[in-house]
Design an enzyme around this catalytic site. Sequence first.
Site, short mmCIF file in Angstrom:
data_model
loop_
_atom_site.label_atom_id
_atom_site.label_comp_id
_atom_site.label_asym_id
_atom_site.label_seq_id
_atom_site.Cartn_x
_atom_site.Cartn_y
_atom_site.Cartn_z
CG ASP A 105 70.62 -14.76 -1.93
OD1 ASP A 105 70.26 -13.66 -2.36
OD2 ASP A 105 71.46 -15.49 -2.49
N1 URA Z 1 75.87 -13.57 -3.04
C1 URA Z 1 74.87 -14.49 -3.09
O1 URA Z 1 74.81 -15.29 -4.01
N2 URA Z 1 73.96 -14.45 -2.11
C2 URA Z 1 73.99 -13.61 -1.07
O2 URA Z 1 73.13 -13.66 -0.19
C3 URA Z 1 75.03 -12.67 -1.03
C4 URA Z 1 75.96 -12.67 -2.04
#
Ligand code: URA
Length: 264
Positions: A105
Site C-alpha cells: 500500500d
Molecule cells: N497487507 C496490507 O494490508 N497492506 C500492505 O501493503 C501489504 C499487506
Amino acid sequence: MKLIRLDKLLCDAGLGTRSEVKQLLKKHNITVNGIKIIKPETKVDTENDEVAVDGKVISHEEFEYYLLNKPAGIISAAEDKKEKTVVDLIKEKKRRDLFPVGRLDRDTEGLLLITNDGHLANRLLKPGKHVDKTYFAYVKGPVNEDTKKAFLSGVDIHDETLTKPADLIILKEDESDCFKDALDYIKNSDKIDESILDEKLTGTYLTIREGRFHQVKRMFQAVGCEVIYLKRISMGLLKLTEDLPIGSYRKLTEEELKIIRSEN
Ligand code: URA
C-alpha cells in the site's frame, strides 16, 4: 551465444522506442565490434558483441533485480501519469520494463523486489505457491494470545474463504528495530496525530502465506485492531538487510538471486 535485434537491445538499454532507435541508428555512430551499423534488424550476440553509441559502450542486461526498502507515500506501480512510482526510484535502471513484484500500500514501507523477470514474479506470487511474507505491524487495540489463535485458525475478512493460517509474534520494544521506523513514520505523518503514542500500541511480526488486498490491515481489523504502521521485512527467504535505510535500494546479490530462484 544469445542473439537479439540491435534495435531491441538499444530499446532495452533505455535509448528510446523502436522508432526513436531507428532514427538514432541513422543519425548517430552506432557500432557493433567497431563496425558502424544502420540496420535496426541486425542481430547481435548479447554475450560477446560490443555495442557502442558514439563510442560509449552499451551494457545489455536481460534481467535486473533490485531490492528496495520502500518509503511511505510512493505507489507500487511500474508507471503512473501523475505520481512517482517505486520503479521511478531506481535511478540506475537499464531496462524500461521493470515492475514491482506484488504490491505494498502507499503508506506501507519495506521490502519490495523490483525486476523485469516475469517468470520469477509469477513463481513467487502464484496462488497456492505464494511464498511467506513477514510484516512488522504496529497495532492499536487488543493483541494477545487469542489474536495469535485466531490468526492461526484463519479469520473472516469478508472474502469467500477465511484467511490461511498466519503466525503472529508479539514483540517487546527491544526485540525489533522496526519500532524506531514506526515512531519516525508517526512523527512525520500528516495523517496520524502524534497523540496516538499515548495509547497502548503493540509491535508484532505477522507472517502470511497469501496476498489478498490489504490483507494485514483487514486481518487486524477482523479482530478489532487497527494497523498504525506497516512494514514488510521479508518475502520468502529474501530479507530486508540493515544496509538499506528506508528509501534506498541495491541490486540483489548473486547469493540472494540463487535463493529466490530456488524457492517453491
Ligand atoms: N497487507 C496490507 O494490508 N497492506 C500492505 O501493503 C501489504 C499487506
